[in-house]
Motif scaffolding. Structure first.
Motif, PDB file in Angstrom:
ATOM      1  N   SER A 150       5.295 -33.614  45.978  1.00 34.73           N
ATOM      2  CA  SER A 150       3.961 -33.321  46.544  1.00 34.73           C
ATOM      3  C   SER A 150       2.879 -34.148  45.845  1.00 34.73           C
ATOM      4  O   SER A 150       1.748 -33.696  45.714  1.00 34.73           O
ATOM      5  CB  SER A 150       3.652 -31.836  46.405  1.00 34.73           C
ATOM      6  OG  SER A 150       3.658 -31.454  45.037  1.00 34.73           O
ATOM      7  N   SER A 151       3.234 -35.344  45.431  1.00 38.02           N
ATOM      8  CA  SER A 151       2.345 -36.159  44.589  1.00 38.02           C
ATOM      9  C   SER A 151       1.030 -36.557  45.253  1.00 38.02           C
ATOM     10  O   SER A 151       0.098 -36.983  44.566  1.00 38.02           O
ATOM     11  CB  SER A 151       3.083 -37.424  44.134  1.00 38.02           C
ATOM     12  OG  SER A 151       3.540 -38.166  45.250  1.00 38.02           O
ATOM     13  N   TYR A 152       0.913 -36.411  46.576  1.00 39.50           N
ATOM     14  CA  TYR A 152      -0.338 -36.761  47.266  1.00 39.50           C
ATOM     15  C   TYR A 152      -0.998 -35.528  47.875  1.00 39.50           C
ATOM     16  O   TYR A 152      -1.770 -35.611  48.817  1.00 39.50           O
ATOM     17  CB  TYR A 152      -0.056 -37.817  48.341  1.00 39.50           C
ATOM     18  CG  TYR A 152      -1.280 -38.609  48.767  1.00 39.50           C
ATOM     19  CD1 TYR A 152      -2.055 -39.285  47.839  1.00 39.50           C
ATOM     20  CD2 TYR A 152      -1.659 -38.670  50.114  1.00 39.50           C
ATOM     21  CE1 TYR A 152      -3.170 -40.008  48.222  1.00 39.50           C
ATOM     22  CE2 TYR A 152      -2.772 -39.399  50.516  1.00 39.50           C
ATOM     23  CZ  TYR A 152      -3.521 -40.060  49.567  1.00 39.50           C
ATOM     24  OH  TYR A 152      -4.643 -40.781  49.951  1.00 39.50           O
ATOM     25  N   ILE A 153      -0.695 -34.353  47.306  1.00 34.87           N
ATOM     26  CA  ILE A 153      -1.278 -33.104  47.786  1.00 34.87           C
ATOM     27  C   ILE A 153      -2.055 -32.457  46.658  1.00 34.87           C
ATOM     28  O   ILE A 153      -1.500 -32.158  45.603  1.00 34.87           O
ATOM     29  CB  ILE A 153      -0.193 -32.130  48.287  1.00 34.87           C
ATOM     30  CG1 ILE A 153       0.607 -32.750  49.433  1.00 34.87           C
ATOM     31  CG2 ILE A 153      -0.830 -30.807  48.738  1.00 34.87           C
ATOM     32  CD1 ILE A 153       1.775 -31.895  49.892  1.00 34.87           C
ATOM     33  N   THR A 154      -3.348 -32.233  46.874  1.00 31.94           N
ATOM     34  CA  THR A 154      -4.172 -31.515  45.901  1.00 31.94           C
ATOM     35  C   THR A 154      -5.360 -30.874  46.606  1.00 31.94           C
ATOM     36  O   THR A 154      -5.788 -31.320  47.681  1.00 31.94           O
ATOM     37  CB  THR A 154      -4.649 -32.446  44.762  1.00 31.94           C
ATOM     38  OG1 THR A 154      -5.201 -31.652  43.703  1.00 31.94           O
ATOM     39  CG2 THR A 154      -5.672 -33.461  45.234  1.00 31.94           C
ATOM     40  N   GLY A 155      -5.852 -29.782  46.028  1.00 27.83           N
ATOM     41  CA  GLY A 155      -6.963 -29.051  46.638  1.00 27.83           C
ATOM     42  C   GLY A 155      -6.560 -28.300  47.894  1.00 27.83           C
ATOM     43  O   GLY A 155      -7.409 -27.921  48.700  1.00 27.83           O
ATOM     44  N   HIS A 156      -5.261 -28.024  48.027  1.00 31.42           N
ATOM     45  CA  HIS A 156      -4.753 -27.418  49.265  1.00 31.42           C
ATOM     46  C   HIS A 156      -4.291 -25.981  49.025  1.00 31.42           C
ATOM     47  O   HIS A 156      -3.743 -25.672  47.967  1.00 31.42           O
ATOM     48  CB  HIS A 156      -3.571 -28.241  49.789  1.00 31.42           C
ATOM     49  CG  HIS A 156      -2.967 -27.702  51.047  1.00 31.42           C
ATOM     50  ND1 HIS A 156      -3.632 -27.719  52.253  1.00 31.42           N
ATOM     51  CD2 HIS A 156      -1.770 -27.110  51.291  1.00 31.42           C
ATOM     52  CE1 HIS A 156      -2.857 -27.166  53.193  1.00 31.42           C
ATOM     53  NE2 HIS A 156      -1.739 -26.795  52.633  1.00 31.42           N
ATOM     54  N   ASN A 157      -4.522 -25.120  49.997  1.00 30.22           N
ATOM     55  CA  ASN A 157      -3.974 -23.754  49.980  1.00 30.22           C
ATOM     56  C   ASN A 157      -2.849 -23.652  50.991  1.00 30.22           C
ATOM     57  O   ASN A 157      -3.066 -23.822  52.188  1.00 30.22           O
ATOM     58  CB  ASN A 157      -5.059 -22.722  50.315  1.00 30.22           C
ATOM     59  CG  ASN A 157      -4.504 -21.308  50.310  1.00 30.22           C
ATOM     60  OD1 ASN A 157      -3.969 -20.845  49.312  1.00 30.22           O
ATOM     61  ND2 ASN A 157      -4.617 -20.625  51.428  1.00 30.22           N
ATOM     62  N   LEU A 158      -1.644 -23.428  50.500  1.00 30.67           N
ATOM     63  CA  LEU A 158      -0.452 -23.364  51.367  1.00 30.67           C
ATOM     64  C   LEU A 158      -0.139 -21.916  51.703  1.00 30.67           C
ATOM     65  O   LEU A 158       0.205 -21.113  50.829  1.00 30.67           O
ATOM     66  CB  LEU A 158       0.734 -24.012  50.648  1.00 30.67           C
ATOM     67  CG  LEU A 158       2.084 -23.977  51.376  1.00 30.67           C
ATOM     68  CD1 LEU A 158       1.995 -24.701  52.711  1.00 30.67           C
ATOM     69  CD2 LEU A 158       3.173 -24.605  50.494  1.00 30.67           C
ATOM     70  N   SER A 159      -0.270 -21.553  52.982  1.00 30.53           N
ATOM     71  CA  SER A 159       0.030 -20.194  53.434  1.00 30.53           C
ATOM     72  C   SER A 159       1.528 -20.060  53.709  1.00 30.53           C
ATOM     73  O   SER A 159       2.077 -20.824  54.498  1.00 30.53           O
ATOM     74  CB  SER A 159      -0.752 -19.876  54.710  1.00 30.53           C
ATOM     75  OG  SER A 159      -2.150 -19.974  54.489  1.00 30.53           O
TER      76      SER A 159
END
Length: 240
Positions: A224-233
């Motif tokens: 997930s190296s390009y995922i940040t500031g995200h809320n995963l439901s």
């Protein structure tokens, strides 16, 4: 190849339920896991190190942080899972119920992230995953205090994603918002209520702790190296 090989991970609220499952999943994927809880930690896995501390105790958290950074040298992953509920309709909710949930679910995260976040910035990389809730996204009757904290967790996640990525640091911060999950807590819920919960999901069932742990594992890993500031439901398509 193990997805967390040679990583050092802290998991709070790790004595049971989702937290324990996350700790065991991380260890299986090669991480050295520091499992934190104010209750006794039941692990026998040689890659899981138990540490009893209350996340609301700022001095205790500082001693803990100094101890583990001296022992392991770094922290690659932080999972903020510690949390409690004290449910009541707002007119029946006491100030003590409000304060206790706010202190554990918000201040507890703040206390440890205030130390770990800057540490990760200095080392140039890291991943923080905060455990939120579907209740923080949609609200729920009788959970004013809990809903407020979990909505706050999502807000802190987005803020820390910006703060801890400054000066070129590759520190990612995300949150996972579980729906209703089959933990020991659910064993006290009447079957009629459980059936109603299942019926509100598109998948027609409650989730399993392993399904939350797998989502957290993805966000902790380099996948997930390009995922940040995200809320995963992770809620089976549930809407309250």
């Amino acid at each position: 190849m193990l997805r967390l090989e040679n990583k050092v991970a802290i998991v709070t609220g790790a004595s049971q339920g989702i937290g324990r499952c996350i700790a065991e999943t991380f260890a299986r994927e090669g991480a050295k896991v520091i499992a934190v809880d104010m209750n006794k930690l039941p692990y026998e896995n040689k890659n899981i190190y138990g540490y009893e501390v209350n996340v609301t105790d700022r001095n205790g958290i500082k001693v803990f942080f100094d101890t583990i950074t001296e022992k392991f040298g770094r922290v690659d992953i932080l999972v903020n899972n510690a949390g409690i509920t004290r449910d009541a309709l707002i007119q029946k909710m006491t100030e003590e119920m409000w304060d206790l949930v706010i202190n554990v679910n918000l201040k507890g995260l703040f206390n440890i992230a205030q130390l770990v976040g800057p540490h990760m910035m200095e080392q140039g990389i890291g991943s923080i995953i905060n455990i939120a809730s579907i209740v923080g996204e949609y609200g729920n009757v009788g959970q004013t205090n809990y809903a407020a904290t979990k909505a706050g967790v999502i807000g802190m996640t987005k803020t820390w994603a910006k703060e801890f990525a400054r000066k070129g640091a590759k520190v990612r911060v995300n949150s996972v918002a579980p729906g209703y999950i089959n933990t020991d807590m659910m064993k006290t819920v009447p079957e009629k209520v459980l059936e109603n919960m299942r019926g509100k999901t598109m998948l027609g069932r409650l989730g399993e702790p392993e399904e939350i742990a797998n989502a957290v594992l993805f966000l902790a890993s380099d996948e997930s190296s390009y995922i940040t500031g995200h809320n995963l439901s992770v809620n089976g398509g549930m809407r309250l």
